[in-house]
Design a protein around this motif. Structure first.
Motif, mmCIF file in Angstrom:
data_model
loop_
_atom_site.group_PDB
_atom_site.id
_atom_site.type_symbol
_atom_site.label_atom_id
_atom_site.label_comp_id
_atom_site.label_asym_id
_atom_site.label_seq_id
_atom_site.Cartn_x
_atom_site.Cartn_y
_atom_site.Cartn_z
ATOM 1 N N GLY A 132 30.730 38.476 47.890
ATOM 2 C CA GLY A 132 30.300 39.382 46.815
ATOM 3 C C GLY A 132 31.420 39.849 45.910
ATOM 4 N N LEU A 133 32.592 39.206 45.975
ATOM 5 C CA LEU A 133 33.704 39.607 45.099
ATOM 6 C C LEU A 133 33.544 38.927 43.732
ATOM 7 N N ILE A 134 33.490 39.737 42.694
ATOM 8 C CA ILE A 134 33.248 39.224 41.334
ATOM 9 C C ILE A 134 34.593 38.895 40.674
ATOM 10 N N PRO A 135 34.687 37.712 40.017
ATOM 11 C CA PRO A 135 35.989 37.340 39.428
ATOM 12 C C PRO A 135 36.353 38.115 38.159
ATOM 13 N N LYS A 136 37.645 38.441 38.058
ATOM 14 C CA LYS A 136 38.297 38.897 36.825
ATOM 15 C C LYS A 136 39.601 38.106 36.806
ATOM 16 N N ILE A 137 39.812 37.281 35.782
ATOM 17 C CA ILE A 137 40.861 36.260 35.878
ATOM 18 C C ILE A 137 42.015 36.508 34.912
ATOM 19 N N HIS A 138 43.265 36.299 35.389
ATOM 20 C CA HIS A 138 44.422 36.198 34.495
ATOM 21 C C HIS A 138 44.390 34.785 33.901
ATOM 22 N N ALA A 139 44.196 34.681 32.592
ATOM 23 C CA ALA A 139 43.994 33.353 32.013
ATOM 24 C C ALA A 139 44.756 33.176 30.704
ATOM 25 N N ASN A 140 45.289 31.967 30.509
ATOM 26 C CA ASN A 140 45.806 31.540 29.207
ATOM 27 C C ASN A 140 46.878 32.469 28.637
ATOM 28 N N LYS A 159 32.937 29.614 33.866
ATOM 29 C CA LYS A 159 32.132 28.790 34.777
ATOM 30 C C LYS A 159 31.787 29.551 36.060
ATOM 31 N N ASN A 160 32.696 30.414 36.502
ATOM 32 C CA ASN A 160 32.481 31.163 37.753
ATOM 33 C C ASN A 160 31.963 32.579 37.513
ATOM 34 N N HIS A 161 31.382 32.782 36.313
ATOM 35 C CA HIS A 161 30.749 34.071 35.964
ATOM 36 C C HIS A 161 31.707 35.243 36.092
ATOM 37 N N VAL A 191 33.706 28.431 24.387
ATOM 38 C CA VAL A 191 33.285 28.591 25.789
ATOM 39 C C VAL A 191 32.850 30.039 26.067
ATOM 40 N N LEU A 192 33.568 30.991 25.465
ATOM 41 C CA LEU A 192 33.242 32.402 25.708
ATOM 42 C C LEU A 192 31.948 32.829 25.005
ATOM 43 N N SER A 193 31.622 32.145 23.892
ATOM 44 C CA SER A 193 30.426 32.530 23.129
ATOM 45 C C SER A 193 29.190 32.306 23.977
ATOM 46 N N GLY A 194 28.356 33.275 24.008
ATOM 47 C CA GLY A 194 27.114 33.115 24.770
ATOM 48 C C GLY A 194 27.291 33.408 26.252
ATOM 49 N N SER A 195 28.517 33.675 26.687
ATOM 50 C CA SER A 195 28.711 34.025 28.103
ATOM 51 C C SER A 195 28.667 35.546 28.251
ATOM 52 N N GLU A 196 28.637 36.014 29.477
ATOM 53 C CA GLU A 196 28.666 37.463 29.735
ATOM 54 C C GLU A 196 30.079 37.923 30.072
#
Ligand code: NIG
Ligand code: FE
Length: 418
Positions: free
Chosen positions: A248-256, A269-271, A288-293
Motif C-alpha cells: 500500500g505504499l504510494i510512489p513519489k519519485i525523484h525524477a529527471n 506508469k506506476n501511478h 506522458v504527464l498530460s492526462g495522468s493524476e
C-alpha cells in the motif's frame, strides 16, 4: 468557542467548493476576498466572508468568539504545504558547498563518497534522540516561515536499522509537532559504499527486508526512489515500487534531475502521486504527464543551489498541467525550507506568475502529499492552518520581497503559535 480574525485586507485562496488541484490556465487565479473575516473553531475553518456579512453579536449568533485578532492592513494565507523534504538529517555539508564553488559538480562530489553517502555516515553515528533534536529545530524553523504541512523522507540511513531510525524520528515529529506530517520511505536514495560492486544485492535488501519492516511498523505512507543517472535505473525503480505497492505504499519519485532518465515515465506508469525535480523535462515527458493524476513537482531551491537548468514550468502550465512547488529541504542540494523563497525563485527563474506560485505552494503541493481535502486552501471544514502577514500592499508583495520575513502571526490547528 472560536477565534475570529476581522478586518483582513485580503483573504487569499478561498474556496467554496474545494478542488483537489488546479491545472493549466486555472493556475493564474484564485478566489480572494478583500476586507474579510475568518472564523476558526475546534481546529477547523468554520466560516469566512466579507466584513459586511459578518453576523452581529446577538445571543443566537453561530459564532462564540473567545479570541479576536484585528488584521487591518494585513493578509491571511493558507499555510504552505511543503510536499518534498529530507529535513531529518545529521550535521550539515558546507564543506561540499565550498567544493561546488571551486567547480565540482553534484555527481562528482557523490562519486568521491561525498553527497548522500556523507550524510549517511553522519546519520549512522547519531543517536535517535539526537537526530530528533536536530530535526525538530528545523521543524520549528519551517513553522516560523509559514509551513503548516510537510512531507519528510528517509534515505540517509541506507541500512535497515538506520532507515527505521529515521522513520521513527519522523513519526515522533508527527506526534509532537503541530504541523501535519507525511512520511516517505526512500531506502533507494543512493547505493551504499559496501554494495558498490553488487547493487542488485542492495535492491534485494530494500525489497526483501526494508519494505516489509517499514510496512509492519506502519512507518510510511509513500515510497520514493532516486530514479536518475548514477543512482537507480527505471528497471530497479519498478521492482522497488512493485514491492511497495503490495504494502500500500504510494510512489513519489525523484525524477529527471540529472538526465532524461525515464523517471517521469516510470512514475506515471506506476501511478505516482508526484514526480519531483524535472530539471530535464521535454515534450515527451510533458505528454506522458498530460492526462495522468501525477503531480509534477518543481524544486527551484535545489536547481538554484546546484546551478542546474531550470525546469520548464511555463511549458508545463501551457500544456494544461498542474504544477506544485516544494523546498527539497536537505543538506546537499537545498539547505533551506523557506517556501516563500521557493515562490520567489519560481517567479524569478521559472517565470511563474505570483498567482501560479501561490497555487503551487498551497493547493497543488497539498495534493502532492495526499492532503488537498484537508489542507492547502481556506475552505469550510479544512484544518485551520493559516498565517497572517505584516502590513503589506498586496499579495504579490510576498514573492516580490524575496528576502523579507513578512509573517506576523502563525495559526496551526486553530491555535496561535508564537
Ligand atoms: O532531492 N536528488 C536526490 N536527493 C536530494 C539530495 C540529497 C542530498 O544531496 O543529500 C535532492 O536533491
Ligand atoms: Fe529530494
Amino acid at each position: 468557542m472560536g477565534l475570529l480574525i476581522r478586518n483582513i485586507k485580503g483573504l487569499v485562496q478561498v474556496e467554496d467548493d474545494p478542488r483537489p488541484k488546479v491545472s493549466g490556465k486555472d493556475m493564474s487565479a484564485f478566489n480572494y476576498i478583500s476586507d474579510a473575516f475568518l472564523y476558526l473553531e475546534k481546529g477547523r475553518i468554520t466560516d469566512f466572508g466579507s466584513m459586511s456579512h459578518l453576523p452581529g453579536r446577538q445571543k443566537d449568533s453561530k459564532y462564540v468568539v473567545s479570541q479576536e485578532i484585528d488584521a487591518t492592513g494585513r493578509f491571511v494565507f493558507p499555510s504552505y504545504c511543503d510536499s518534498h523534504t529530507h529535513l531529518v538529517y545529521s550535521g550539515s555539508r558546507e564543506k561540499e558547498f565550498a567544493d561546488k564553488i571551486r567547480g565540482l559538480t553534484y555527481e562528482e562530489i557523490a562519486k568521491r563518497g561525498g553527497g548522500i553517502l556523507n550524510s549517511a555516515n553522519k546519520l549512522r553515528e547519531t543517536s535517535e534522540e539526537e537526530l530528533y533534536n536536530q530535526s525538530y529545530e528545523r521543524i520549528r524553523e519551517i513553522i516560523s516561515m509559514g509551513t503548516g504541512a510537510v512531507e519528510i523522507k528517509s534515505g540517509y540511513g541506507l541500512t535497515l536499522t538506520d532507515e527505521l531510525k529515521m522513520l521513527r524520528v519522523i513519526r515522533r515529529i508527527k506526534e509532537t509537532s503541530p504541523v501535519e506530517v507525511r512520511s516517505t520511505f526512500l531506502g533507494a536514495h543512493a547505493v551504499p559504499e559496501e554494495y558498490k560492486n553488487n547493487r542488485g544485492k542492495y535492491v534485494d535488501l530494500i525489497i526483501k527486508e526494508m519494505i516489509p519492516a517499514v510496512a509492519s511498523e506502519n512507518l510510511a505512507q509513500y515510497i520514493d526512489v532516486f530514479c536518475d543517472r548514477g543512482f537507480f535505473t527505471p528497471e530497479e525503480t519498478e521492482r522497488i515500487l512493485a514491492e511497495g505497492a503490495g504494502y500500500g505504499l504510494i510512489p513519489k519519485i525523484h525524477a529527471n534531475e540529472l538526465d532524461f532518465s525515464g523517471g517521469v515515465q516510470t512514475g506515471v506508469k506506476n501511478h505516482a502521486l508526484s514526480v519531483d525535480h524535472l530539471e530535464r523535462t521535454g515534450a515527451v515527458e510533458i505528454e506522458v504527464l498530460s492526462g495522468s493524476e501525477t503531480m509534477p513537482t518543481l524544486l527551484p531551491g535545489s536547481a538554484f543551489f546546484l546551478g542546474l537548468p531550470d525546469p520548464p514550468a511555463r511549458q508545463m502550465i501551457e500544456a494544461g498541467l498542474p504544477v506544485a512547488l516544494a523546498s527539497d529541504y536537505n543538506p546537499g542540494s537545498s539547505p533551506s525550507g523557506n517556501m516563500k523563497l521557493v515562490m520567489s525563485l519560481a517567479c524569478i527563474r521559472l517565470k511563474m506568475l505570483p498567482e501560479e506560485a501561490i497555487n503551487a505552494v498551497t493547493i497543488n503541493s497539498a495534493y502532492a502529499m495526499g492532503l488537498s481535502s484537508t489542507h492547502g486552501s481556506i475552505a469550510r471544514g479544512k484544518v485551520a492552518n493559516v498565517f497572517i502577514t505584516k502590513e503589506i500592499p498586496s499579495y504579490e508583495f510576498l514573492p516580490y520581497a524575496f528576502g523579507s520575513n513578512l509573517i506576523d502571526t502563525i495559526i496551526l490547528r486553530g491555535e496561535i503559535i508564537n
